[in-house]
Enzyme design. Structure first.
Site, short mmCIF file in Angstrom:
data_model
loop_
_atom_site.label_atom_id
_atom_site.label_comp_id
_atom_site.label_asym_id
_atom_site.label_seq_id
_atom_site.Cartn_x
_atom_site.Cartn_y
_atom_site.Cartn_z
N LYS A 57 6.42 -8.80 -70.23
CA LYS A 57 6.76 -8.28 -71.56
C LYS A 57 8.18 -8.63 -71.93
CE LYS A 57 5.87 -3.95 -71.45
NZ LYS A 57 5.31 -2.88 -70.83
N VAL A 61 9.21 -15.77 -65.69
CA VAL A 61 9.82 -16.25 -64.44
C VAL A 61 9.20 -17.61 -64.09
CG1 VAL A 61 10.18 -15.80 -61.98
CG2 VAL A 61 10.27 -13.91 -63.63
N ASP A 183 13.29 1.25 -61.86
CA ASP A 183 11.98 0.74 -62.29
C ASP A 183 11.17 0.35 -61.06
OD1 ASP A 183 9.94 -0.03 -64.02
OD2 ASP A 183 10.75 -2.05 -64.33
N ASN A 188 7.16 -4.07 -58.48
CA ASN A 188 8.47 -4.71 -58.35
C ASN A 188 8.94 -4.81 -56.90
OD1 ASN A 188 8.97 -5.42 -61.02
ND2 ASN A 188 9.67 -3.35 -61.54
N ASP A 202 13.53 -7.26 -60.03
CA ASP A 202 13.49 -6.70 -61.38
C ASP A 202 14.50 -5.55 -61.58
OD1 ASP A 202 12.65 -6.54 -63.94
OD2 ASP A 202 10.60 -5.91 -63.53
N1 ADP Z 1 13.08 -14.24 -56.89
C1 ADP Z 1 11.77 -14.40 -57.09
N2 ADP Z 1 11.06 -15.26 -56.32
C2 ADP Z 1 9.73 -15.45 -56.53
N3 ADP Z 1 9.03 -14.83 -57.48
C3 ADP Z 1 9.67 -13.95 -58.28
C4 ADP Z 1 11.07 -13.69 -58.13
N4 ADP Z 1 11.44 -12.78 -59.06
C5 ADP Z 1 10.33 -12.48 -59.75
N5 ADP Z 1 9.26 -13.17 -59.29
C6 ADP Z 1 7.86 -13.11 -59.79
O1 ADP Z 1 7.89 -12.92 -61.19
C7 ADP Z 1 7.26 -11.70 -61.55
C8 ADP Z 1 8.03 -11.03 -62.68
O2 ADP Z 1 9.34 -10.75 -62.27
P1 ADP Z 1 10.09 -9.42 -62.66
O3 ADP Z 1 11.51 -9.58 -62.24
O4 ADP Z 1 9.35 -8.25 -62.11
O5 ADP Z 1 10.04 -9.44 -64.26
P2 ADP Z 1 9.21 -8.60 -65.33
O6 ADP Z 1 8.41 -7.54 -64.61
O7 ADP Z 1 10.27 -8.02 -66.21
O8 ADP Z 1 8.37 -9.59 -66.01
C9 ADP Z 1 7.21 -10.88 -60.27
O9 ADP Z 1 6.12 -10.02 -60.26
C10 ADP Z 1 7.11 -11.93 -59.20
O10 ADP Z 1 5.77 -12.30 -59.02
MG MG Z 2 8.61 -6.50 -62.88
#
Ligand code: ADP
Ligand code: MG
Length: 252
Positions: A57, A61, A183, A188, A202
């Site tokens: 949302k 990534v 969060d 996460n 996150d």
């Molecule tokens: N450092 C990382 N390395 C690998 N995958 C990641 C990493 N950070 C996030 N992800 C992947 O991206 C997804 C979304 O990241 P997140 O930081 O939770 O953002 P959001 O929930 O705001 O979309 C995670 O669920 C994970 O699968």
């Molecule tokens: Mg997340």
């Protein structure tokens, strides 16, 4: 004179941004992001963008590759999001950057996440921060052979008491560093099946443990974790109140 001015005023930056050799679906990157990515390529922070790992949302990534051929995670915060109203609750003066004219509110979220990653960088409980540019965070890639680790929500059967204990221990370590995730949930937390290590991700909503809502957010984090682990067999859950008490005693 007019001609020179014209030439100077029309740098080919934007045009070059469109020439970035990345194979991504059209429309994923807006103009601003393309320009920032171009800058990351020029600075040699990134060599390529490989594929989209997640579309959320508030952020997308991607997996990328750096000039040492290591994989990196590139988190691009959405410039337009319907979530601004929550910003007030999580605003933390102590973690804010100095806003410049070019910055948008979303850059604050992004910079907060980056700052938290820096504060946690020696604890091995989160990705390593690599670089931040406005609404883009580049961090170490959590995964194996270029595939991201699973989120714990998807691998209940692999989790055990050690995972639960490790998560509580990481919450405490963060708190001692002065941070509440705010969060935290099974969405996460990533899990390395080989080392059995857990990693928090996150952090845009994180606050310092002196924040007015810190205790409320900490309680919610702990309750989320307990609720999730209660749904898994054979795990001895410590009551949320007790965990909270233990953590709050760590405050100094
Ligand atoms: N450092 C990382 N390395 C690998 N995958 C990641 C990493 N950070 C996030 N992800 C992947 O991206 C997804 C979304 O990241 P997140 O930081 O939770 O953002 P959001 O929930 O705001 O979309 C995670 O669920 C994970 O699968
Ligand atoms: Mg997340």
């Amino acid at each position: 004179m007019a001609l020179r001015f014209w030439k100077r005023k029309l740098p080919d930056r934007e045009e070059k941004a469109y020439k970035i050799e990345v194979k991504v679906e059209q429309g994923v990157f807006d103009k601003k992001v393309l320009i920032l990515l171009d800058s990351l390529f020029r600075k040699k922070i990134l060599k390529s963008i490989d594929y989209c790992v997640s579309t959320g949302k508030e952020a997308d990534v991607f997996r990328g590759t750096d000039f040492n051929d290591n994989f990196v995670a590139i988190k691009i915060f959405r410039t337009y999001t319907g979530q601004f109203h929550r910003f007030d609750d999580y605003w933390d003066e102590s973690m804010a950057i100095k806003m410049k004219k070019k910055n948008s509110v979303i850059d604050l979220w992004c910079s907060k996440e980056f700052k938290v990653l820096q504060l946690l960088s020696d604890l091995e409980i989160a990705p390593q921060p690599i670089y931040r540019l406005q609404n883009i965070n580049v961090m170490s890639f959590l995964g194996e052979n270029g595939i991201p680790y699973s989120l714990i929500k998807d691998i209940k059967e692999d989790l055990d008491q050690k995972t639960y204990d490790a998560i509580l221990s990481s919450i405490k370590k963060m708190y001692v560093r002065g941070i509440v995730h705010s969060d935290l949930s099974e969405y996460n937390i990533m899990y390395d099946d080989n080392s059995k290590k857990v990693y928090f991700i996150d952090f845009a909503q994180a606050v310092s443990n002196h924040h007015r809502n810190a205790e409320k957010f900490l309680r919610r984090d702990v309750e989320n974790i307990n609720k999730f682990f209660k749904s898994i067999n054979n795990i001895e859950i410590t009551e949320s109140d007790q965990i909270l008490k233990q953590i709050l005693e760590l405050k100094h």
